[in-house]
Motif scaffolding. Structure first.
Motif: not given
Ligand code: ADP
Length: 498
Positions: A434-436, A447-449, A461-463, A487-489
């Motif tokens: 978890q971050d702040n 969408c993030i996954f 966008g592959m991480g 933040g995000a968890k």
């Molecule tokens: P990339 O790092 O190349 O953008 P990721 O798949 O790792 O690809 O992340 C996708 C998106 O998810 C990021 O561009 C960001 O918008 C969002 N994201 C990931 N982790 C966090 C986080 N801890 N806090 C806010 N946004 C995040």
């Protein structure tokens, strides 16, 4: 004559007769109608009496009948209309009745009458009509199904064929043709397979069934038609003597099949391209970080070399950094390829505390975002059974993402808290990062996954897509907890070692 019958009247006999009878006067008008005739034509006697007999005769036969009647009254002797001169009568419902008639003269009080006896042949007509109807039905069914019929007489080596097949073969004449002529129209490339199907059907030990698909080239317009042919071979003394069957033009079906196949190929190509694009992106994702670091180190080196006063210790440190990054890139690539090729997953007992510390060190070594790591580790947490590099990679990704998200804010302290729990009753460890930073809203979280989803200018966008796949490969799950603040968890689970 039997005495009892002496008083039998004409009318009584006339009415008792089973044959339909009419009595007409020489003008052709009906005088008497017996019950059998009333039944046959469906009229009551008073409806017919006084009417011209023509009303009971089909218009196309009226001329013929008038001729007979005239002949009869000019020479009033008993006459049969021969079978060749059958009549078609009409009943009340205008239904046709095929019949023969005979005319007999009867004289009463100087008046000449004709007794007409109807000999109904309607049953024959019905049978003929039924046959005609069934032939018509067959013809319509054949036409609807687009079927053509062939009959190959093997003894005489000739083929009988119907109009439908002749049309496909581009032949207008009604004549039968030799088998060779029949085969001549078949596409040369398909002849062998078709002949093989015939040879198979002609084997007396088989069931005689013939089935083949081949092309026929119409000599008139040069158009190629796909034909589906089904038939049966008939044997005589164990020797094939006839092949009867039907053919159908299946060109349209074949074209649809071809189109579908082309579409399937196209989809497969697109899929391959997508896989290639994803693989390339995954590789780029792995190389991005070390290449950026190598580039920074190299710039530092160039800068140092331009100075007269070269600090060799510094240079050595920078060069070492370069080498390490290059090696890391190589390792990552190697592991990624092994993962993509779905090689056997090598797992080991892992102490999660150690892996978290290693991952933090890697992120710190990158040296571009300083954050405060808070560790809430469980000292005696049991070992998990996982692939070391893959779990480490996931943690590095999560830390890096968190650090980058926080860097975009102007927070005085950037904190990443990593905690660990044992999931009760599930034999699983849960790791929470978890971050702040700014966190994620619901829409973004959806969408993030997804591969290629990024909000970063140089992101790929592959991480997270890779991270989720890696955790699942190791038997766990990775998700984001949207209710957490600030933040995000992110949290993921991993199975404990047995
Ligand atoms: P990339 O790092 O190349 O953008 P990721 O798949 O790792 O690809 O992340 C996708 C998106 O998810 C990021 O561009 C960001 O918008 C969002 N994201 C990931 N982790 C966090 C986080 N801890 N806090 C806010 N946004 C995040």
């Amino acid at each position: 004559m039997v005495d009892a019958l002496k008083d039998l009247s004409f009318q009584a006999v006339f009415n008792a007769a089973e044959d339909a009878m009419l009595l007409i006067e020489d003008s052709g008008h009906i005088v008497l109608v017996n019950p059998a005739a009333q039944k046959l034509f469906g009229y009551a006697e008073d409806e017919l009496r006084g009417q011209a007999i023509e009303m009971l005769i089909a218009p196309r036969y009226q001329k013929q009948y008038s001729y007979y009647q005239e002949l009869f009254f000019s020479k009033p002797v008993k006459r049969f209309m021969s079978a060749a001169n059958e009549l078609v009568a009409l009943d009340r419902d205008r239904k046709e009745i095929l019949l023969d008639i005979s005319l007999s003269p009867i004289k009463a009080q100087r008046q000449l009458y004709a007794l007409i006896i109807f000999n109904v042949t309607s049953r024959r007509l019905e049978a003929e009509e039924a046959l005609r109807a069934s032939e018509e039905r067959l013809r319509l069914a054949k036409q609807a199904a687009g079927l053509g019929i062939f009959d190959y007489d093997l003894k005489r080596n000739i083929v009988y064929w119907d109009k439908q097949i002749r049309k496909l073969w581009g032949n207008d004449s009604d004549e039968t043709i030799s088998y060779e002529e029949f085969v001549d129209r078949i596409h040369p490339k398909d002849r062998e397979a078709r002949q093989a199907a015939i040879d198979y059907a002609m084997n007396p030990t088989g069931n005689g069934e013939f089935k083949a698909e081949y092309r026929v080239v119409n000599p008139v317009d040069g158009v190629e038609h796909w034909i589906s042919s089904v038939g049966r071979v008939y044997f005589e003394n164990e020797r094939p003597n006839r092949l009867i069957g039907v053919t159908r033009d299946v060109t349209e079906q074949k074209n649809i099949q071809k189109k579908l196949q082309a579409q399937r190929h196209e989809t497969e190509d697109i899929l391959k391209q997508q896989v290639a694009a994803r693989t390339a992106s995954a590789i780029a994702h792995e190389l991005n970080q070390p290449l950026a670091a190598i580039s920074v180190y190299s710039e530092v080196m160039l800068h140092t070399l331009h100075n007269d006063d070269i600090n060799f210790e510094n240079l050595k440190r920078v060069l070492k950094g370069c080498v390490e990054q290059a090696q890391r890139a190589g390792r990552s690539l190697h592991e990624l390829l092994a993962f993509l090729q779905k090689g056997e997953l090598v797992t080991e007992r892992l102490n999660l505390n150690d892996v978290v510390n290693e991952a933090l060190k890697i992120v710190f070594d990158d040296d571009y975002v300083r954050f405060n790591p808070v560790l809430q580790l469980e000292q005696n947490i049991p070992a998990v059974q996982c692939n070391h590099t893959q779990v480490q990679k996931v943690l590095v990704n999560l830390f890096r993402n968190a650090a980058e998200a926080m860097r975009a804010t102007d927070l005085p302290t950037l904190t990443i808290t990593t905690s660990m729990q044992t999931l009760s009753g599930k034999d699983m460890a849960m790791i929470i990062v978890q971050d702040n930073g700014p966190g994620l809203d619901h829409d973004m979280a959806k969408c993030i996954f997804e591969p290629f989803f990024t909000t970063k200018p140089t992101g790929i966008g592959m991480g997270l897509a890779i991270s989720r796949a890696l955790i699942e490969t190791n038997g766990g799950q990775l998700w984001v907890d949207l209710d957490a603040k600030p933040g995000a968890k992110f949290q993921f689970t991993l199975p404990f070692a047995p």
